[in-house]
Structures are given as C-alpha cells and as structure tokens.
Design an enzyme around this catalytic site. Structure first.
Site, short mmCIF file in Angstrom:
data_model
loop_
_atom_site.label_atom_id
_atom_site.label_comp_id
_atom_site.label_asym_id
_atom_site.label_seq_id
_atom_site.Cartn_x
_atom_site.Cartn_y
_atom_site.Cartn_z
N GLU A 287 72.94 94.96 79.03
CA GLU A 287 72.79 94.11 80.21
C GLU A 287 72.91 95.01 81.43
OE1 GLU A 287 71.87 90.92 80.37
OE2 GLU A 287 71.55 91.22 78.23
N CYS A 321 75.98 91.68 89.47
CA CYS A 321 74.60 91.92 89.03
C CYS A 321 73.72 90.75 89.43
CB CYS A 321 74.57 92.15 87.53
SG CYS A 321 75.48 90.88 86.67
P1 NAD Z 1 77.52 102.37 85.10
O1 NAD Z 1 76.24 102.35 84.36
O2 NAD Z 1 77.76 103.48 86.04
O3 NAD Z 1 78.76 102.37 84.10
C1 NAD Z 1 78.91 101.35 83.13
C2 NAD Z 1 79.69 101.92 81.97
O4 NAD Z 1 78.91 102.94 81.34
C3 NAD Z 1 81.01 102.58 82.37
O5 NAD Z 1 81.98 102.27 81.41
C4 NAD Z 1 80.66 104.06 82.30
O6 NAD Z 1 81.77 104.88 82.04
C5 NAD Z 1 79.69 104.09 81.16
N1 NAD Z 1 78.81 105.26 81.10
C6 NAD Z 1 78.41 106.07 82.11
N2 NAD Z 1 77.58 107.03 81.64
C7 NAD Z 1 77.46 106.82 80.31
C8 NAD Z 1 76.73 107.47 79.28
N3 NAD Z 1 75.98 108.54 79.48
N4 NAD Z 1 76.84 106.97 78.02
C9 NAD Z 1 77.58 105.89 77.77
N5 NAD Z 1 78.29 105.24 78.71
C10 NAD Z 1 78.23 105.70 79.97
O7 NAD Z 1 77.62 100.96 85.85
P2 NAD Z 1 78.80 100.44 86.79
O8 NAD Z 1 78.68 101.10 88.12
O9 NAD Z 1 80.09 100.49 86.07
O10 NAD Z 1 78.43 98.90 86.93
C11 NAD Z 1 77.55 98.39 87.88
C12 NAD Z 1 76.21 98.09 87.25
O11 NAD Z 1 76.37 97.14 86.20
C13 NAD Z 1 75.23 97.45 88.22
O12 NAD Z 1 73.97 98.03 88.02
C14 NAD Z 1 75.22 95.99 87.79
O13 NAD Z 1 74.05 95.30 88.13
C15 NAD Z 1 75.41 96.11 86.32
N6 NAD Z 1 75.93 94.88 85.73
C16 NAD Z 1 75.09 94.11 84.97
C17 NAD Z 1 75.54 92.92 84.43
C18 NAD Z 1 74.65 92.05 83.59
O14 NAD Z 1 75.15 91.15 82.93
N7 NAD Z 1 73.34 92.28 83.57
C19 NAD Z 1 76.85 92.51 84.66
C20 NAD Z 1 77.69 93.32 85.43
C21 NAD Z 1 77.21 94.51 85.95
#
Ligand code: NAD
Length: 517
Positions: A287, A321
């Site tokens: 997501e 999001c």
């Molecule tokens: P992010 O992608 O920076 O991080 C999300 C998670 O991924 C964190 O736990 C991070 O440590 C991990 N991560 C980072 N690099 C990784 C890698 N290479 N491999 C595996 N894991 C890795 O996102 P964020 O800043 O934490 O969250 C904000 C984003 O989330 C926004 O884009 C928002 O729209 C989205 N979001 C989507 C939903 C949905 O339901 N569609 C809900 C909430 C947030």
C-alpha cells in the site's frame, strides 16, 4: 466462539472535560517514561544491539522519546529464523485460538487507550482527536480480523458434481515481513500484523524508524494478550540497513508493506527475484502513496465543500496517504470555494498538541520538514501562494503552516508529486469532464472525492474516478475498518483493501480438495 456483532470503536468525546483531564494525566504519566530503552524481541527474548535508533518528539526535537534497538542483518536473520521455526506450531493452532488473541489485544488496547494516545502525541506529534481515531482504528482492525478469520476458517462454499465432494478452504502461508510507515504507527502496524497472525502466519515486525517506541508498545500488547513466543518478532531498524535483507531472504514467504511508492516498488522488484533455495513466489501486499484529488462541481453547498477540503488536506498536517493534496474546482465556483478554503485553513490552530484545541501539529521529522519545505519553494514558481509562509527554525519543532497554492497547472510538480505535508494545490477546471480528466491524470489512484449535486456526474465518477476509495459530498480521509475498506490502484498499491472482506485471504493459500465417493 460467540462474539458480539462487529462495530467501530467509538471516539472519545473531547467536549467532556473529564476526558481532557484524563488525557493530561496520561501525558504526565507517559512523560516519566520518555527516553527509556527498548530492545528487539525475538522469540520472546530481549536482544540488545550495538546501535540504537533515537526517536524524538517532532514538537520538541531535543526531547528523546525513546532509544530503540537497531537491528542489523544478524538480528534480521535471527528474527526470520525464529519466525520460520515457529510457523510449524502456530499454523496448526486453531483459528479460534488465534482470533481470541486478537480480541484480547483489542481489550488491552482499549484499557491502555489514553496511554497509547499520549505516546502518539509525543512520538507522532498527533493532535488528540487524530491520535484517538488512530488507536480506535487499531482496535477495529483487531476486532474485525478476528471475526473475519472465524468467517473464513472453514473455507467458502463451492459446488460439487454428482458423486464428488469439493471443498475450498484456506491455509496459512509462512513467515512474513511486516514493514510499516510512521504516519499511522499504531493502526497500520497493528492492522498488518494482526491480519498476518490471525491467518496463521508468523512475522518479523519492522516499524518505522520514526515511530519505533509505538512499535514496541504494539508488540508489548500482543505479548500481553498471550501471543506465543516467536509468532511476532519485534525487529526495529532502518529500512536502508535491513529492508533489502528481509525482503530478499529465501525464508520470507510474503511481505506486507505500507509506505512510499519508491520503497514499495523496490520491494516488489526485489521480492520477484527467485533464489535457488526458494520454493515459492513471494507474495507482496503493498500500500503506497497518493496524490488525492477532490473535485468541486458547480451548484453545491460551497461552505460544506470548503470545510471538507480543509479537513481532508490538513488532518495530521497532510501526512495521510488519503489526504487531499489537489482541489479541482469548477470554473463557476472557483473563486468562492478558494476564498472559503483559505479562510477556513487560516483559522486552524497550529501548535504543540498539548491541548484539545490544537488542530495541526508538526510534521514527523527533519527530513520530512526539509522535503515539504522544498516543495513550498517549487510551488512559488508553479502557482500563487494564497495562504502560508515559509516555515521557521526546525530546531524549534517541525512546524509548517497550512499552505495553499492557487491557479496551479495540472501538470505542475506540486500537482503531480506526493508532498505529504500541509500543502494544497488548487486547480481550476472548465467543467466536470475537465475536472475528472485532471483528477485521473496521476500515476496514483488512492482516494478521491466529488462534491456535486448532479446525479449523472456522481454516477460517472462512481465508475470512472481512478481511485480505490471514492467519496461523494464528504471528506476523503478517515476510512473506517469494516465500513470503508481501504487501498489504491495504479502506483498507489496492490489494492489490497485493508479492513475489508478480501484482506485476510491475501495472507493465506487457498486449497481445493475433491473426493470421489
Ligand atoms: P517509507 O517508504 O519511507 O518507509 C516505509 C517503511 O519502509 C519504513 O518502515 C522504512 O523503514 C521501510 N523501508 C525503507 N526502505 C526500505 C527498503 N529498501 N526495504 C524495505 N523496507 C524499507 O514511507 P514513510 O515515509 O514511512 O511513509 C509515508 C508514505 O507511506 C507515504 O508515501 C504515504 O502515502 C504512504 N502510506 C500509504 C498508505 C496506504 O494505505 N496506501 C498508508 C499510510 C502511508
């Protein structure tokens, strides 16, 4: 297992002063625990690490909320190994027993609600009502997925041919990795984890590095609820340090991810590679981000439309999001709606969420502050800033005022890229057709809204608005578990619809068994 019918957890009534007093007391109580250390928990054993993650309060960046273990590949390996071994016993545990643990966890979270809200304020910078809605959502996920497991435990009906019996049922998948974002640190982490667990899988739980104390609290609640050791392995760490390892390892059966588009696409790509000792195609539930639009047609209640644009754009400082980051307004009502939205957004109280009247707190972190600020700079060349000013010193808290850019071109960067902060781009449309075309011109497809009194327009949008969650004549945030299943199309994700009837089967393998008599 007799359970009451599902219903959403009610929100606290903040007009009741006793609730406000209880919240102040919780903030005071939790303050005593700020700065504490939290180890990893693998197979119920606390694991100390050489490094640590220092989590700070975004309202007061010098205040340390907690110090959390920082997994390296060594600990990630231990967590995957434990999850893999524990799968053998947990997958054989009766679905009712697994569901019961979720119901217990919900009861514990309900009892600890104000404490959780206080941690949300300290670590997430959440205004009280936002924190409350989020913890209520976590409770809903636990209650809903427990019932969903009971609904699905014997499979679903299929037809049989004469002389044969056909059975169609689900079984658990394996050890999975749960990777969560910071913006709903209790709800999304609890939701993704509980769905995986109740379906009979074991997990490595990786919270966001910005909200790992809340992650530790969620893990603690599952433990208190009686989850057997090794089912949930709490493995906080930086995505950049352990993410690829967890995703690519051959023991990983599935990855349940919520976060940015960039990270989600990387996970999807890495997970698709098949290692020689890997006997399955990894399942990825992803997501991701959004660039969500609200369309305002002519001849609607302009005040209501402006209210809902503002609520959708600035709740949790636009860090949802589902947040409205584009308002696409019919030419005939453009000036009026814009003016009303500016007035209403200007009236929002921005500050440290220390009392119930604060409607917008800080953004989560310094990198997020810098990112949003950089888009505010980009916006200066792409539209007219009709609300907002440059943010102040981030060392005094990561506060960014509500910002509106008017007269933005639909192709401008601030109209196309996810900013994830309190910045709204307002776009003028010639008519409804033009508005729908502009709304759909996005790589994302998460949420969308239409304000219209025109039935034909609403029916067109019902089918043609390219978004997983479309709302008519209301705000576009705050999806309720079991009521508004949530998830997006396009580059917003795999459309997995958290909190809906199709979600649990994503965590299971369906089997068909036919017996001839
Ligand atoms: P992010 O992608 O920076 O991080 C999300 C998670 O991924 C964190 O736990 C991070 O440590 C991990 N991560 C980072 N690099 C990784 C890698 N290479 N491999 C595996 N894991 C890795 O996102 P964020 O800043 O934490 O969250 C904000 C984003 O989330 C926004 O884009 C928002 O729209 C989205 N979001 C989507 C939903 C949905 O339901 N569609 C809900 C909430 C947030």
């Amino acid at each position: 297992m007799g359970l009451l019918p599902y219903k959403n957890e009610p929100y606290l009534d903040w007009s009741d002063e006793s609730n406000q007093e209880a919240m102040w007391a919780a903030l005071e109580e939790v303050e005593e625990y700020l700065g504490k250390s939290y180890p990893l928990i693998i197979g119920a054993k606390p694991i100390e690490t050489d490094g640590e993650i220092i989590s700070v309060n975004p309202s007061y960046p010098s205040q340390v909320v907690g110090r959390i273990g920082r997994a390296t590949e060594r600990e990630a390996d231990m967590a995957l190994e434990t999850a893999t071994k524990t799968f053998e016993s947990w997958s054989r545990t009766a679905p009712e027993a697994r569901a019961r643990i979720l119901i217990r966890a919900a009861a514990i979270m309900r009892r600890r609600k104000l404490e959780m809200l206080a941690w949300e304020v300290y670590e997430g910078g959440k205004p009280w009502a936002e924190a409350d809605a989020q913890v209520a959502e976590a409770i809903d996920f636990l209650e809903y997925y427990a019932r969903e497991m009971l609904r699905l435990k014997d499979g679903v009906e299929v037809y049989s041919v004469p002389g044969e019996e056909s059975r169609y049922f689900y079984q658990s998948m394996g050890a999975g990795v749960i990777i969560a974002p910071w913006n709903f640190p209790t709800a999304i982490l609890t939701g993704m984890s509980s769905a995986a667990i109740v379906a009979g899988n074991t997990i490595v739980m990786k919270p966001s590095e910005y909200t790992s104390v809340l992650g530790a609290k969620v893990a603690e609640i599952f433990e208190e609820a009686g989850l057997p050791e090794g089912v949930l392995n709490f493995c906080p760490g930086y995505g950049s340090e352990i993410g690829d390892y967890l995703v690519t390892d051959a023991r990983t059966r599935f990855i349940s991810f919520t976060g940015s588009m960039k990270t989600g696409l990387r996970i999807n790509e890495l997970a698709a590679r098949q290692l020689s000792n890997q006997r399955w195609i990894k399942r990825v539930i992803a997501e991701m981000g959004g660039k969500d639009a609200m369309i305002v047609d002519d001849s609607v209640d302009l005040d209501a439309a402006a209210d809902d644009i503002v609520a959708s754009a600035y709740g949790y400082a636009g860090q949802k999001c589902s947040a409205a980051s584009r308002a696409i307004i019919h030419h005939d009502v453009y000036d009026d709606v814009l003016q009303k939205a500016v007035e209403k957004a200007r009236a929002l109280k921005v500050g440290v969420p220390e009392s119930v009247d604060v409607s917008m707190g800080p953004v989560i972190s310094e990198p997020q502050f810098e990112k949003v600020f950089s888009y505010i700079e980009v916006g200066k060349d792409e539209g007219e800033r009709v609300l907002g000013e440059d943010p102040g010193d981030p060392n005094k808290g990561y506060f960014i005022p509500p910002t509106i850019y008017a007269d933005v071109d639909p192709k401008a960067r601030i109209a196309q890229e996810e900013i994830f902060g309190p910045v709204l781009s307002v776009i003028e449309a010639r008519d409804f057709d033009d508005a729908l075309r502009i709304a759909n011109d996005s790589p994302y497809g998460l949420t969308g809204g239409v304000y219209s009194a025109n039935r034909d327009h609403l029916e067109r949008a019902r089918h043609e608005f390219k978004a997983g969650n479309v709302y008519f004549n209301r705000k576009i945030t705050g999806a309720l578990v079991g009521v508004q299943p949530f998830g997006g199309f396009g580059l917003s994700g795999t459309d997995s619809k958290a909190g809906g009837p199709d979600y649990l089967p994503l965590h299971m393998l369906a089997r068909t068994v036919v017996e001839r008599f």
